[in-house]
Structures are given as structure tokens and as C-alpha cells.
Design a protein around this motif. Structure first.
Motif, PDB file in Angstrom:
ATOM      1  N   CYS A   8       0.841  -1.202   0.000  1.00  0.00           N
ATOM      2  CA  CYS A   8       0.000   0.000   0.000  1.00  0.00           C
ATOM      3  C   CYS A   8       0.872   1.245   0.000  1.00  0.00           C
ATOM      4  N   THR A   9       0.626   2.152  -0.939  1.00  0.00           N
ATOM      5  CA  THR A   9       1.269   3.456  -0.944  1.00  0.00           C
ATOM      6  C   THR A   9       0.194   4.510  -0.749  1.00  0.00           C
ATOM      7  N   THR A  13      -3.047   0.698  -4.110  1.00  0.00           N
ATOM      8  CA  THR A  13      -2.923  -0.592  -3.429  1.00  0.00           C
ATOM      9  C   THR A  13      -2.591  -1.635  -4.480  1.00  0.00           C
ATOM     10  N   ASP A  31      -6.717   4.475  -5.150  1.00  0.00           N
ATOM     11  CA  ASP A  31      -7.652   4.641  -4.040  1.00  0.00           C
ATOM     12  C   ASP A  31      -8.967   5.274  -4.469  1.00  0.00           C
ATOM     13  N   ILE A 227       0.495  -7.787   4.782  1.00  0.00           N
ATOM     14  CA  ILE A 227       0.145  -6.434   4.337  1.00  0.00           C
ATOM     15  C   ILE A 227       1.068  -5.441   5.038  1.00  0.00           C
ATOM     16  N   SER A 229       0.351  -2.207   5.606  1.00  0.00           N
ATOM     17  CA  SER A 229      -0.401  -1.052   6.101  1.00  0.00           C
ATOM     18  C   SER A 229      -1.269  -1.482   7.286  1.00  0.00           C
ATOM     19  N   VAL A 232      -5.054  -1.259   6.441  1.00  0.00           N
ATOM     20  CA  VAL A 232      -5.564  -2.306   5.563  1.00  0.00           C
ATOM     21  C   VAL A 232      -5.574  -3.654   6.280  1.00  0.00           C
TER      22      VAL A 232
END
Length: 413
Positions: A8-9, A13, A31, A227, A229, A232
Motif C-alpha cells: 500500500c502506498t 494498493t 484509491d 500487508i 499497512s 488495511v
């Protein structure tokens, strides 16, 4: 073992699916630009075109959606009239209808929509008006197919239809029934919203990219989900708790300094797999060229020379290429017509071996792929359905210098 790796940035995603460490699926989602496929809209019919047997429906997007006559008829083929009626007898301009997006808008075309509604769950696909029970063709045991069909017939109401998914194999009736109850409740919410809102309006959005892959490919008790993040991770755990209340493996939070894709070897595999020229084990190559509706793959022996005879060398190269092509078609989400120029083989049994190898790989692909066979020129013809586009995270752009097209690789960084 399957591993789902989620990177995730700030705005994107990205999700990679590994099987025994090998990359088999990859997708990316901005997003604020979640795909439309699977979403429900209350639309207004704008134009009815008898010459095209289609209508254009305003769903609130830039381009009106395209609704073909076959997508207005009853979803059960046996319930459809023998002679297809004119679209004018089914729809009128100004009419408001619920439609579901089945294909993303692309280029100058609007989305493709349907009234053959489907709601996918963990164990089944719910169809509120289909009036039949289907079982995934990937379930081969006849006794299990009969059991699942019996469960579906017992649980569905008269007008409802269900398709038992591959993962429902050997699942208890209680799990399937719980899935059906959840999907019915979702459909009730959609129909209530349709009564309360004016067209055009969004009624129901499909799941996020992470939730879709958890639902469709993830075994909560066996597979690994990692993950990078915390937000998330919390969302994934909440979704898993709802989907698998009987228990699931904890979701891992990656906190390493290096990119999660580098740590799990995803980045390197992406660069290799999305090149135009793909080098196979032993030195053989694939040349991969894509147009909007056609993909051409050329197989070359290149530096590969192993084999006691020319026919043996060619066949072993083609078998290796077939295995890699099956993986890459799924990974690159290639759709439309696919033509593969395998190296010419003299024996029919060798050509059959190549098709069998390819079929054994594509059975794990959730998207329908049809191998049509060899042409008179010795090319292998295939077709693969594709509803979403640019799922690999590349955006085609026009080069300002030459006017050609390229691929922006920024999403891979």
C-alpha cells in the motif's frame, strides 16, 4: 502454499498472489478509482436502437452504458423466447432500471451493463431471478456435484438461482446457507435503495481489490496474508471475521525497511513477467505483443539446444512455453483473442501434449479461457474473457515524440 502480498502506498494498493513462491496473479487499484465491474446502478434508458438491438443507459458516468438485448432477456436460457424480440418491446426511453456493470468502460466506449444480476459470495454466486442451480465445472466428483446441487435446490426460493463455487467442495450445508442469507440481505439493500433514489445513482459498489482476492482465491485457514499497512490489516481482519467466523490465520503486518515486494521477490518477478521478451528456463524465449483485442505470442528456441533430435527439442521448448504462457495469461490478465505461434511440430501427439499442458495450467485461472485449437497455419487460437482492464497496474499512454503507445511503469516502483 499461497501467499497474498499487499503493498500500500499513498494512492495505490497493489496485490500479488504467490503459489509456492511463484507470482501467478497481480493487480493494482488507485484509491479513488475503484473499478466499476460488479457494481449496481439505477440507470435511465436514454436511447433504444433497434438496428443494434441495444440501448444506452445513463448511470452517471462520463459515457452512457451499453445494454445489449441478450442482457435484458431472462437469465435462464431455457426461459428465453425461441425468437429474440426487438429491444423496442423490452425497453423505452426514459425507463428506469437496475443494471450491473459487467465490463469496464474503455477508450471511447461506455461500460457494458446487464440485468442478469449476480452477487458473488464465498461459497456461491447468488442470482436473484435466474431460477436454476449450477455447480462449478472444476468440481469433478459426480457425487459432490450432486450433493451441492441438492443443497442449492433445497435452499433457493422459486425465482432464485445459485452457482456453487469451486471452494464450496466438501463444505457443510450450514456454511453455504449462511452465505446465501448474507447475499439475500445484500440484494434486499440494493432493491430498497433503488426505490428510494432517483436515476442515475450508484446502488452498490463491488469490494475493494484486497477483499475481492480474499473472497475469490484465499483459504483463510491455510494461506498467508501479509500487508504493509496497519489500516488495511484491520480492514482485512474485519472482512475475514465476517467471511470466516469459524476461524482464520492471523493477518501479518509487514514492518521491514525494504519494500514488501522486494522482500518477497515480487518486484523482480514483475519486471521479468511484463517484458515484451520473456526468457524461459534453458534460454528459449516468448515475444509478447498486445493490441486492444488481440494478443500474439511467438515462441522461439533462441539459445535452447537440449534434445536428442529436432522434434524433441521443439516439443520440449513448446511444452515449457505452454506452461509459462498459461501462467502469464492469468498474471497479465490478457483478454480477447490470443494467438500463439508455437514452433512447428511434425507429430499430432506432440501438438496434443502442448494443448494438454496448457489446459492443465489454465484450470487454476478464475477467468474463462477457451482453447479453440490449431489453425491451418499451425497457430494455436484461444480466447479469454476480460471484464477489468489495466488490472496489472500499467496505464497505456501516447508517446509525445513518436505517437506510438507505451506502458508507464511507475506503478511498479
Amino acid at each position: 502454499m499461497k501467499q497474498m502480498i499487499v503493498h500500500c502506498t499513498q494512492h495505490i494498493t497493489r496485490m500479488a498472489l504467490l503459489e509456492d513462491g511463484r507470482l501467478v496473479e497481480y493487480a493494482a487499484e488507485r484509491d479513488q478509482q475503484q473499478g466499476l465491474v460488479g457494481s449496481y446502478y439505477k440507470g435511465r434508458v436514454m436511447n433504444v436502437l433497434p438496428g443494434m438491438q441495444a440501448a444506452f443507459v445513463d448511470i452517471g458516468q462520463k459515457k452512457n452504458a451499453f445494454l445489449y438485448v441478450d442482457d435484458v432477456l431472462h437469465p435462464h436460457l431455457e426461459k428465453q423466447p425461441e425468437i429474440r424480440p426487438s429491444i423496442e418491446t423490452l425497453l423505452q426511453p426514459g425507463q428506469e432500471i437496475i443494471v450491473q456493470v459487467r465490463k469496464e468502460p474503455r477508450g471511447g466506449k461506455g461500460a457494458r451493463v446487464t440485468t442478469h444480476y449476480t452477487l458473488p459470495g464465498r461459497w456461491m454466486v447468488y442470482m436473484p431471478y435466474a431460477e436454476y442451480v449450477g455447480v462449478s465445472k472444476k468440481i469433478s466428483r459426480e457425487s459432490e456435484r450432486t450433493r451441492l446441487k441438492g443443497i442449492g435446490e433445497r435452499l433457493r426460493n422459486k425465482e432464485e438461482g445459485v452457482i456453487m463455487r469451486t471452494v464450496s467442495e466438501d463444505e457443510p450445508p450450514e456454511a453455504v446457507e449462511g452465505d446465501l442469507s448474507f447475499l439475500r440481505a445484500q440484494w434486499d439493500i440494493i432493491t430498497r435503495r433503488a426505490l428510494e433514489t432517483e436515476a442515475p445513482a450508484l446502488l452498490h459498489s463491488d469490494l475493494s481489490i484486497v477483499q475481492r482476492f480474499i473472497r475469490d482465491t484465499f483459504n483463510p485457514r491455510m494461506d498467508e496474508l501479509m500487508i504493509d499497512s496497519p489500516k488495511v490489516v484491520r480492514e482485512a481482519e474485519a472482512f475475514l471475521a465476517e467471511m470466516a467466523p469459524e476461524g482464520y490465520k492471523p493477518v501479518g503486518l509487514y514492518e521491514g525497511k525494504e519494500s514488501i515486494f522486494n522482500t518477497y521477490g515480487v518486484q523482480e518477478q514483475l519486471y521479468r513477467s511484463f517484458n515484451r521478451k520473456i526468457i524461459l528456463e534453458g534460454g528459449a524465449t516468448l515475444i509478447w505483443d498486445e493490441a486492444e483485442a488481440l494478443t500474439v505470442i511467438d515462441v522461439n528456441t533462441a539459445h535452447y539446444t537440449g534434445g536428442a533430435s529436432l522434434e524433441e527439442t521443439v516439443t520440449s521448448t513448446n511444452l515449457l512455453a505452454a506452461e509459462e504462457i498459461g501462467r502469464l495469461i492469468r498474471l497479465r490478465d490478457t483478454g480477447g483473442i490470443i494467438i500463439v505461434d508455437f514452433i512447428d511440430m511434425e507429430l499430432e501427439e506432440h501438438r496434443k501434449m502442448v494443448i494438454d499442458r496448457l489446459e492443465s495450467i489454465i484450470t487454476s485461472d478464475r477467468t474463462k479461457t477457451h482453447i479453440l485449437g490449431w489453425t491451418r497455419l499451425g497457430l494455436l487460437e484461444m480466447t479469454r474473457k476480460k471484464a477489468r482492464h489495466d488490472s496489472a497496474g500499467f496505464a497505456p499512454v501516447t508517446c509525445q515524440c513518436c505517437g506510438g503507445t507505451g506502458k508507464v511503469g511507475a506503478w511498479l516502483e
